[in-house]
Design a protein around this motif. Structure first.
Motif, PDB file in Angstrom:
ATOM      1  N   VAL A 165       0.841  -1.208   0.000  1.00 11.60           N
ATOM      2  CA  VAL A 165       0.000   0.000   0.000  1.00 11.60           C
ATOM      3  C   VAL A 165       0.869   1.248   0.000  1.00 11.60           C
ATOM      4  CG1 VAL A 165      -1.651   1.341   1.376  1.00 11.60           C
ATOM      5  CG2 VAL A 165      -1.965  -1.128   1.110  1.00 11.60           C
ATOM      6  N   LEU A 166       1.938   1.234   0.793  1.00 14.84           N
ATOM      7  CA  LEU A 166       2.848   2.377   0.848  1.00 14.84           C
ATOM      8  C   LEU A 166       3.540   2.590  -0.499  1.00 14.84           C
ATOM      9  CD1 LEU A 166       3.945   4.523   2.805  1.00 14.84           C
ATOM     10  CD2 LEU A 166       5.814   2.956   3.351  1.00 14.84           C
ATOM     11  N   ALA A 167       3.891   1.489  -1.155  1.00  9.23           N
ATOM     12  CA  ALA A 167       4.522   1.583  -2.472  1.00  9.23           C
ATOM     13  C   ALA A 167       3.569   2.188  -3.500  1.00  9.23           C
ATOM     14  CB  ALA A 167       4.982   0.194  -2.935  1.00  9.23           C
ATOM     15  N   ILE A 168       2.301   1.768  -3.457  1.00 10.73           N
ATOM     16  CA  ILE A 168       1.295   2.327  -4.374  1.00 10.73           C
ATOM     17  C   ILE A 168       1.140   3.825  -4.124  1.00 10.73           C
ATOM     18  CG2 ILE A 168      -1.164   2.325  -4.968  1.00 10.73           C
ATOM     19  CD1 ILE A 168      -1.170  -0.681  -4.328  1.00 10.73           C
ATOM     20  N   SER A 169       1.118   4.198  -2.847  1.00  8.64           N
ATOM     21  CA  SER A 169       1.018   5.619  -2.491  1.00  8.64           C
ATOM     22  C   SER A 169       2.216   6.398  -3.016  1.00  8.64           C
ATOM     23  CB  SER A 169       0.920   5.761  -0.967  1.00  8.64           C
ATOM     24  OG  SER A 169       0.914   7.121  -0.596  1.00  8.64           O
ATOM     25  N   GLY A 170       3.409   5.829  -2.855  1.00  7.42           N
ATOM     26  CA  GLY A 170       4.618   6.503  -3.317  1.00  7.42           C
ATOM     27  C   GLY A 170       4.659   6.654  -4.828  1.00  7.42           C
ATOM     28  N   ILE A 171       4.224   5.614  -5.547  1.00  6.53           N
ATOM     29  CA  ILE A 171       4.206   5.668  -7.014  1.00  6.53           C
ATOM     30  C   ILE A 171       3.210   6.722  -7.502  1.00  6.53           C
ATOM     31  CG2 ILE A 171       3.596   4.373  -9.108  1.00  6.53           C
ATOM     32  CD1 ILE A 171       4.665   1.860  -7.643  1.00  6.53           C
ATOM     33  N   SER A 172       2.039   6.767  -6.864  1.00  5.64           N
ATOM     34  CA  SER A 172       1.039   7.771  -7.256  1.00  5.64           C
ATOM     35  C   SER A 172       1.535   9.181  -6.957  1.00  5.64           C
ATOM     36  CB  SER A 172      -0.291   7.511  -6.541  1.00  5.64           C
ATOM     37  OG  SER A 172      -0.155   7.714  -5.140  1.00  5.64           O
ATOM     38  N   ASP A 173       2.289   9.323  -5.858  1.00  2.58           N
ATOM     39  CA  ASP A 173       2.870  10.622  -5.522  1.00  2.58           C
ATOM     40  C   ASP A 173       3.873  11.052  -6.594  1.00  2.58           C
ATOM     41  OD1 ASP A 173       3.552  12.920  -4.131  1.00  2.58           O
ATOM     42  OD2 ASP A 173       5.063  11.901  -2.924  1.00  2.58           O
ATOM     43  N   PHE A 174       4.635  10.090  -7.097  1.00  2.87           N
ATOM     44  CA  PHE A 174       5.625  10.381  -8.139  1.00  2.87           C
ATOM     45  C   PHE A 174       4.953  10.736  -9.462  1.00  2.87           C
ATOM     46  CE2 PHE A 174       8.193   8.746 -11.703  1.00  2.87           C
ATOM     47  CZ  PHE A 174       9.326   9.530 -11.569  1.00  2.87           C
ATOM     48  N   LEU A 175       3.830  10.065  -9.754  1.00  6.19           N
ATOM     49  CA  LEU A 175       3.201  10.227 -11.069  1.00  6.19           C
ATOM     50  C   LEU A 175       2.265  11.424 -11.157  1.00  6.19           C
ATOM     51  CD1 LEU A 175       2.324   6.516 -11.969  1.00  6.19           C
ATOM     52  CD2 LEU A 175       4.164   7.919 -12.918  1.00  6.19           C
ATOM     53  N   ASP A 176       1.587  11.782 -10.059  1.00 10.72           N
ATOM     54  CA  ASP A 176       0.539  12.806 -10.185  1.00 10.72           C
ATOM     55  C   ASP A 176       1.089  14.159 -10.646  1.00 10.72           C
ATOM     56  OD1 ASP A 176       1.754  13.658  -7.867  1.00 10.72           O
ATOM     57  OD2 ASP A 176      -0.018  13.514  -6.600  1.00 10.72           O
ATOM     58  N   GLY A 177       2.273  14.523 -10.137  1.00  8.42           N
ATOM     59  CA  GLY A 177       2.857  15.792 -10.566  1.00  8.42           C
ATOM     60  C   GLY A 177       3.256  15.775 -12.033  1.00  8.42           C
ATOM     61  N   LYS A 178       3.808  14.649 -12.483  1.00  5.00           N
ATOM     62  CA  LYS A 178       4.209  14.528 -13.891  1.00  5.00           C
ATOM     63  C   LYS A 178       2.993  14.584 -14.814  1.00  5.00           C
ATOM     64  CE  LYS A 178       8.527  12.030 -13.206  1.00  5.00           C
ATOM     65  NZ  LYS A 178       9.347  13.137 -13.739  1.00  5.00           N
ATOM     66  N   ILE A 179       1.908  13.906 -14.413  1.00 10.27           N
ATOM     67  CA  ILE A 179       0.680  13.916 -15.218  1.00 10.27           C
ATOM     68  C   ILE A 179       0.104  15.332 -15.263  1.00 10.27           C
ATOM     69  CG2 ILE A 179      -1.715  13.106 -15.297  1.00 10.27           C
ATOM     70  CD1 ILE A 179      -0.711  10.460 -14.099  1.00 10.27           C
ATOM     71  N   ALA A 180       0.107  16.012 -14.111  1.00 12.47           N
ATOM     72  CA  ALA A 180      -0.445  17.370 -14.045  1.00 12.47           C
ATOM     73  C   ALA A 180       0.295  18.306 -14.997  1.00 12.47           C
ATOM     74  CB  ALA A 180      -0.375  17.886 -12.612  1.00 12.47           C
ATOM     75  N   ARG A 181       1.620  18.196 -15.014  1.00 13.20           N
ATOM     76  CA  ARG A 181       2.405  19.089 -15.882  1.00 13.20           C
ATOM     77  C   ARG A 181       2.302  18.698 -17.357  1.00 13.20           C
ATOM     78  NH1 ARG A 181       5.614  18.695 -11.224  1.00 13.20           N
ATOM     79  NH2 ARG A 181       6.697  16.877 -12.050  1.00 13.20           N
ATOM     80  N   LYS A 182       2.348  17.399 -17.624  1.00 17.53           N
ATOM     81  CA  LYS A 182       2.328  16.935 -19.018  1.00 17.53           C
ATOM     82  C   LYS A 182       1.003  17.232 -19.706  1.00 17.53           C
ATOM     83  CE  LYS A 182       3.132  12.822 -21.872  1.00 17.53           C
ATOM     84  NZ  LYS A 182       4.145  13.481 -22.712  1.00 17.53           N
ATOM     85  N   PHE A 183      -0.094  17.078 -18.988  1.00 19.58           N
ATOM     86  CA  PHE A 183      -1.422  17.258 -19.574  1.00 19.58           C
ATOM     87  C   PHE A 183      -2.084  18.570 -19.142  1.00 19.58           C
ATOM     88  CE2 PHE A 183      -0.660  12.669 -19.553  1.00 19.58           C
ATOM     89  CZ  PHE A 183      -0.930  12.352 -20.880  1.00 19.58           C
ATOM     90  N   ASN A 184      -1.283  19.474 -18.603  1.00 19.90           N
ATOM     91  CA  ASN A 184      -1.759  20.797 -18.203  1.00 19.90           C
ATOM     92  C   ASN A 184      -2.952  20.700 -17.247  1.00 19.90           C
ATOM     93  OD1 ASN A 184      -1.692  23.611 -18.171  1.00 19.90           O
ATOM     94  ND2 ASN A 184      -3.129  23.783 -19.887  1.00 19.90           N
ATOM     95  N   GLN A 185      -2.805  19.867 -16.219  1.00 18.52           N
ATOM     96  CA  GLN A 185      -3.866  19.675 -15.234  1.00 18.52           C
ATOM     97  C   GLN A 185      -3.446  20.201 -13.849  1.00 18.52           C
ATOM     98  OE1 GLN A 185      -5.062  15.527 -15.320  1.00 18.52           O
ATOM     99  NE2 GLN A 185      -6.212  15.811 -17.210  1.00 18.52           N
ATOM    100  N   VAL A 186      -2.558  21.186 -13.860  1.00 17.25           N
ATOM    101  CA  VAL A 186      -2.148  21.809 -12.599  1.00 17.25           C
ATOM    102  C   VAL A 186      -3.297  22.671 -12.082  1.00 17.25           C
ATOM    103  CG1 VAL A 186      -0.512  23.380 -11.505  1.00 17.25           C
ATOM    104  CG2 VAL A 186       0.265  21.821 -13.313  1.00 17.25           C
ATOM    105  N   SER A 187      -3.636  22.531 -10.826  1.00 13.12           N
ATOM    106  CA  SER A 187      -4.751  23.290 -10.254  1.00 13.12           C
ATOM    107  C   SER A 187      -4.389  23.780  -8.859  1.00 13.12           C
ATOM    108  CB  SER A 187      -6.011  22.417 -10.168  1.00 13.12           C
ATOM    109  OG  SER A 187      -5.821  21.346  -9.255  1.00 13.12           O
ATOM    110  N   ALA A 188      -5.136  24.784  -8.398  1.00 14.72           N
ATOM    111  CA  ALA A 188      -4.900  25.328  -7.051  1.00 14.72           C
ATOM    112  C   ALA A 188      -5.167  24.269  -5.989  1.00 14.72           C
ATOM    113  CB  ALA A 188      -5.794  26.542  -6.820  1.00 14.72           C
ATOM    114  N   LEU A 189      -6.218  23.469  -6.204  1.00 14.67           N
ATOM    115  CA  LEU A 189      -6.527  22.412  -5.242  1.00 14.67           C
ATOM    116  C   LEU A 189      -5.422  21.367  -5.214  1.00 14.67           C
ATOM    117  CD1 LEU A 189      -8.556  21.193  -3.252  1.00 14.67           C
ATOM    118  CD2 LEU A 189      -9.593  19.967  -5.168  1.00 14.67           C
ATOM    119  N   GLY A 190      -4.893  21.053  -6.399  1.00 13.00           N
ATOM    120  CA  GLY A 190      -3.818  20.068  -6.467  1.00 13.00           C
ATOM    121  C   GLY A 190      -2.585  20.505  -5.712  1.00 13.00           C
TER     122      GLY A 190
END
Length: 232
Positions: free
Chosen positions: A62-87
């Motif tokens: 579970v911790l590994a899944i959390s860590g991987i999602s933490d690594f990916l969410d920022g990259k996805i936000a920047r790549k697909f222009n999904q950066v938001s104030a809430l994020g």
């Protein structure tokens, strides 16, 4: 009477500003990265329960899944222009809640260890919790007055990385608490080494904390000064 009227007008303006701030935070919030941050937050109690119940390998997964999602969410936000104030708010909140969970479960595990030195060392994990509670309170105050929280500095990123590395090392190889060391005692890290790693992480954590203080103070003082100028 005029003073009361002015006070009411000022209160209405402050309420309007607060509503605008909340609206701005949730604007464009329905994104994949934000969903991943929410999932990370929901996984925190799952990790804690699994670890404390003795399902260490499942908790590590579970911790590994959390860590991987933490690594990916920022990259996805920047790549697909999904950066938001809430994020920008959810991501550090998820980080801090994960730190809380790790610090709390390890505090409990150390307190219940057979080793007296581990029992005595358990209180050190509370320092992580105190620091992040203070940061959350300051962040809430900054947002409440309409200012923007300080951006993550290099010290914060380094301290977070070291914290996760040290905690994962303990969960994997720590005496009495490690998943791998419980199966192969030869892979157990010595207690003094483990203590040194935790102390280094604590020092870096507070270095990061104090690096946020000047910018946060400028945000608060700058906002107050701006409000006073507007009142004039």
């Amino acid at each position: 009477m005029s003073v009361e009227k002015n006070t009411n007008i000022q209160n209405e303006e402050e309420n309007l500003t607060a509503k605008e701030n909340v609206k701005g935070i949730f604007e464009g919030a329905l994104t994949v990265p934000n969903l991943m941050s929410v999932i990370r937050i929901l996984l925190i109690p799952v990790f804690a329960v699994l670890y404390l119940k003795g399902y260490i390998w499942w908790s590590v997964l579970v911790l590994a899944i959390s860590g991987i999602s933490d690594f990916l969410d920022g990259k996805i936000a920047r790549k697909f222009n999904q950066v938001s104030a809430l994020g920008k708010m959810l991501d550090p909140i998820a980080d801090k809640l994960t730190i809380f969970a790790l610090a709390i479960v390890l505090f409990i595990k150390f307190k219940s260890a057979e080793s007296l030195s581990m029992q005595a060392f358990a209180w050190v994990f509370l320092l992580f919790i105190i620091k992040d509670l203070v940061m959350l309170i300051f962040g809430a105050v900054i947002i409440a007055i309409g200012a923007r929280p300080a951006a993550a500095a290099i010290y914060g990123k380094v301290s977070t990385f070291v914290f996760y590395l040290v905690m994962i090392t303990i969960i994997g190889f720590g005496p009495e608490v490690g998943a791998i060391s419980s199966m192969n005692p030869n892979l157990t890290i010595p207690e003094p080494v483990m203590f040194v790693l935790v102390v280094v992480s604590v020092i870096l954590t507070f270095v990061a904390f104090f690096s946020y203080v000047p910018d946060s103070a400028r945000q608060i003082l700058g906002k107050n000064k701006k409000d006073k100028n507007e009142d004039k």
